[in-house]
Design an enzyme around this catalytic site. Structure first.
Site, PDB file in Angstrom:
ATOM      1  N   GLY A  44       0.812  -1.217   0.000  1.00  0.00           N
ATOM      2  CA  GLY A  44       0.000   0.000   0.000  1.00  0.00           C
ATOM      3  C   GLY A  44       0.843   1.263   0.000  1.00  0.00           C
ATOM      4  N   GLU A  69      -1.191  -9.198  -4.664  1.00  0.00           N
ATOM      5  CA  GLU A  69       0.089  -9.669  -5.200  1.00  0.00           C
ATOM      6  C   GLU A  69       0.774  -8.637  -6.094  1.00  0.00           C
ATOM      7  OE1 GLU A  69      -0.233 -12.996  -7.785  1.00  0.00           O
ATOM      8  OE2 GLU A  69      -2.191 -12.404  -8.575  1.00  0.00           O
ATOM      9  N   LYS A 171     -10.349   9.022  11.681  1.00  0.00           N
ATOM     10  CA  LYS A 171     -11.749   8.608  11.540  1.00  0.00           C
ATOM     11  C   LYS A 171     -12.179   7.649  12.641  1.00  0.00           C
ATOM     12  CE  LYS A 171     -11.822   9.366   6.546  1.00  0.00           C
ATOM     13  NZ  LYS A 171     -10.541  10.089   6.543  1.00  0.00           N
ATOM     14  N   LYS A 183     -11.680   0.578  13.167  1.00  0.00           N
ATOM     15  CA  LYS A 183     -10.309   0.957  13.495  1.00  0.00           C
ATOM     16  C   LYS A 183     -10.176   1.340  14.973  1.00  0.00           C
ATOM     17  CE  LYS A 183      -7.192   1.378  11.014  1.00  0.00           C
ATOM     18  NZ  LYS A 183      -6.102   0.395  10.721  1.00  0.00           N
ATOM     19  N   ASN A 208      -5.563  12.639   6.787  1.00  0.00           N
ATOM     20  CA  ASN A 208      -5.540  12.202   5.384  1.00  0.00           C
ATOM     21  C   ASN A 208      -4.127  12.359   4.832  1.00  0.00           C
ATOM     22  OD1 ASN A 208      -8.304  12.284   5.960  1.00  0.00           O
ATOM     23  ND2 ASN A 208      -8.793  12.634   3.824  1.00  0.00           N
ATOM     24  N   GLY A 211      -1.358  12.225  -1.588  1.00  0.00           N
ATOM     25  CA  GLY A 211      -0.615  11.393  -2.535  1.00  0.00           C
ATOM     26  C   GLY A 211      -0.827   9.915  -2.364  1.00  0.00           C
ATOM     27  N   THR A 233     -17.850  16.709  -1.900  1.00  0.00           N
ATOM     28  CA  THR A 233     -19.131  16.339  -1.291  1.00  0.00           C
ATOM     29  C   THR A 233     -19.836  17.509  -0.614  1.00  0.00           C
ATOM     30  OG1 THR A 233     -17.993  15.645   0.738  1.00  0.00           O
ATOM     31  CG2 THR A 233     -18.403  13.960  -0.933  1.00  0.00           C
TER      32      THR A 233
END
Length: 667
Positions: A44, A69, A171, A183, A208, A211, A233
């Site tokens: 990630g 993968e 969050k 979380k 946040n 990139g 939003t």
């Protein structure tokens, strides 16, 4: 559609609206040198950057663990190329690199990895993070974010892992989404493991990350490249932002300085409005907002919040040895006793794909979780609980509706500020106003704060509401100062307890003052007495920061529970050095006539007089009360005796017509 070419943009750091943060790289390098490091979510955005930075610290071995993968393959190839370039340098001991394709939900696969690899340190970055997707797929959020974390912790304890760092999110604080609540549950598991094992297992909360694959920046870039429009939003939505390198430096520093059971955060400065970030990105791409690229608003998505927060109610943050890193050292003390049984029930509900049970169980485990925007949550509120959950206490429809109404009120500007004059009892002049919050409800009319403040505090809405009040009051005062330049007017604004314990409080206040061009000395912040005595070290540091800005500080609610003497014992330097400029007697003391109350008032005012600190008496409604507070040498008065709270225009007329209060004619 016309496709526009995107010009080369400046560095992504330009979108932060602050200087990028640098931390102590040498300490991290010494810490990781020669260690075996396991990294989950290695493919990630965050996980891969952890891999890069860890590799530079010369570990003995890195184990890349990931489920996707392709992404794991990409980071493996990149690191392998780096290692190849090192092999010619005799000075370098080349770390071993191992790759494991594994799903953290499968304990047996992880057990094999831990047994073979025996890691010293685990950086846990694997998680489902997409808010709307997890609203629609709540079992996946539980199995990946909660079950996966539990599997890793069980194995870390079994195989004697020395350091464990879990990557969380803002969050998770007062969550409104399944992702955020899952979380937060994972955070609790890490903190419990630290508590039980006494090992340095810690949590890191991010804002946040600019990139990263899940951030708005790649989406905005694609929309700009396609000629627009950029979709947002809500016009008021804002977020804390950090870069990927900043985020990873925080993770690595947490491993170095963590003792166990803490939550770490980066001091990220002011939250940034998403619309401002979009405008910056449009300009940095070489275009004009509204001319080349439009911005359109699409409405909040399921589970999405207007504002993010950094601290769970009850958490207290402290500075660390690193200037820009904050720590919550009491975090492990805020864990429910039934955590294990609740997590087991959550896992069972996820196995059964029971969305309703998941929402209900999360609300019990994460008590601050309010699933307002989720369609799943709305469905749950309208239907009876499943049989296995009928012993659970649901949120009442009345409180849920009040919360929804309050969110709407904040967005649609139904909240109003009323201003009550504060009078100098020696000169009878209006010297300042206190900003008082009111709610003009479309159906129920004007609502006083005591009717909705508990809901605001319990849901965390009190923080964005508090910032709105402060900004509005400062803007109003700046207007009056221009209209009445011959008067020295000030403004008092009450800080809620949650606001008082927010990170970056002094920086945020300084920014508001700069935005509205108001002199800091015109602002007086009222802090509740019980909030001040709660944490004397934090209080001392913060009040020093506020007074360094030039802001005045006043202690509110003095005399409640007669704790003022305790306050004096805890904060003598602040009082004696006049860091606290004024005390505000609680209205109960002014309105009561019994001898015990009179003694309390006399003690407080005598001590304040000796320390040369002014006293304001509030709730003054009669000539008898006025005479009493004057006899006690209270310098300022406030209450219905002088005027009821007024809206801005009415207060302005009061200033125009009565620059002085002739109190004597009212007797």
């Amino acid at each position: 559609m016309l496709v526009l070419p995107v010009f080369a943009m400046s560095k992504i750091e330009d979108l932060l609206r602050r200087e990028p943060i640098k931390t102590n790289v040498e300490a991290v390098s010494r810490f990781l040198n020669g260690k075996r490091v396991l990294i989950t979510g290695a493919g990630g955005s965050i996980g891969s950057e952890i891999c890069r930075q860890v590799l530079q610290c010369n570990p003995a071995e890195i184990l890349l663990v990931g489920h996707g993968e392709n992404s794991v393959f990409n980071i493996q190839q990149e690191l392998q190329q780096t290692l190849e370039s090192w092999r010619g340098c005799a000075a370098n001991v080349v770390p071993r690199l191992t790759t494991l394709i594994a799903d953290i939900r499968f304990a047996a696969r992880l057990d094999y990895a831990f047994e073979q690899f025996r890691p010293d340190i685990v950086f846990h970055a694997a998680a489902h993070k997409h808010v709307p997707l997890m609203e629609a797929n709540s079992p996946e959020a539980i199995t990946n974010n909660v079950v996966g974390t539990k599997n890793l912790l069980d194995l870390a304890l079994r195989y004697n892992v020395k350091h464990f760092v879990m990557i969380s999110t803002d969050k998770a604080v007062n969550p409104t989404s399944v992702m955020g609540a899952s979380k937060r549950a994972a955070e609790m598991l890490v903190l419990q493991a630290a508590q039980v094992s006494k090992r340095p297992f810690v949590v890191v909360r991010f804002g946040n990350v600019l990139g990263s694959r899940g951030s708005v920046v790649p989406t905005f870039k694609r929309q700009i490249a396609a000629g627009g429009p950029i979709t947002i939003t809500h016009p008021d939505i804002c977020r804390y932002f950090m870069t990927i390198p900043e985020a990873v430096q925080l993770v690595l520093q947490a491993a170095v300085i963590g003792d166990g059971g803490e939550v770490f955060m980066l001091n990220m400065g002011e939250p940034v409005k998403i619309v401002d970030l979009a405008k910056d990105l449009i300009r940095l791409s070489g275009y004009e907002v509204g001319k080349d690229i439009d911005i359109v608003y699409t409405g909040l998505r399921p589970g999405e919040k207007l504002y993010e927060e950094l601290f769970v109610p009850g958490e207290r943050y402290e500075p660390t040895q690193h200037e820009k890193i904050l720590s919550v050292r009491n975090a492990s003390g805020i864990i429910p006793e039934n955590l294990e049984s609740m997590v087991a029930a959550l896992c069972k509900a996820a196995d059964l794909n029971d969305n309703e049970a998941i929402i209900s169980l999360l609300q019990q485990l994460v008590t601050e979780y309010k699933p307002g925007g989720s369609k799943v949550a709305q469905d749950v509120s309208d239907r009876p609980l499943p049989h296995c959950q009928q012993n659970l206490t649901p949120v009442t429809s009345e409180s849920t509706q009040l919360e929804k109404d309050l969110k709407r009120a904040l967005m649609q500007r139904e909240l109003q500020i009323y201003y009550q004059p504060i009078v100098n009892l020696e000169t009878n002049e209006i010297t300042s106003f206190e900003a008082l919050l009111r709610w003009q409800h479309p159906q129920h009319g004007l609502i006083a704060p005591d009717k909705f403040m508990n809901t605001a505090e319990n849901t965390g809405l009190i923080v964005p509401i508090g910032w709105w009040v402060l900004r509005q009051a400062c803007q109003q005062l700046q207007t009056w100062q221009r209209q009445f330049p011959h008067m020295r007017l000030g403004m008092s604004v009450n800080l809620s307890r949650q606001q008082f314990f927010q990170p970056n409080l002094s920086e945020r206040i300084a920014q508001i003052l700069a935005d509205v061009r108001l002199a800091a000395g015109s602002l007086r912040l009222e802090i509740a007495e019980d909030a001040i005595v709660k944490d004397d070290d934090y209080t001392s540091t913060l009040i020093q920061q506020l007074t360094a800005l030039g802001v005045q500080v006043q202690i509110d609610n003095i005399g409640v529970g007669y704790s003022f003497l305790s306050l004096l014992q805890q904060l003598p330097q602040l009082l004696q050095n006049k860091k606290i400029s004024r005390l505000k007697l609680d209205r109960i003391l002014v309105s009561c006539d019994d001898s015990e109350t009179a003694e309390i008032m006399q003690t407080i005012t005598a001590i304040a007089y000796d320390l040369h600190i002014d006293v304001t008496a509030i709730g003054v409604e009669t000539t008898k009360q006025l005479a009493r507070v004057k006899a006690l040498k209270c310098k300022y008065g406030q209450g219905y005796f002088f005027a009821k709270p007024l809206v801005g225009n009415a207060a302005e007329k009061l200033l125009e017509g009565q620059l002085h209060y002739q109190v004597s004619h009212l007797k």
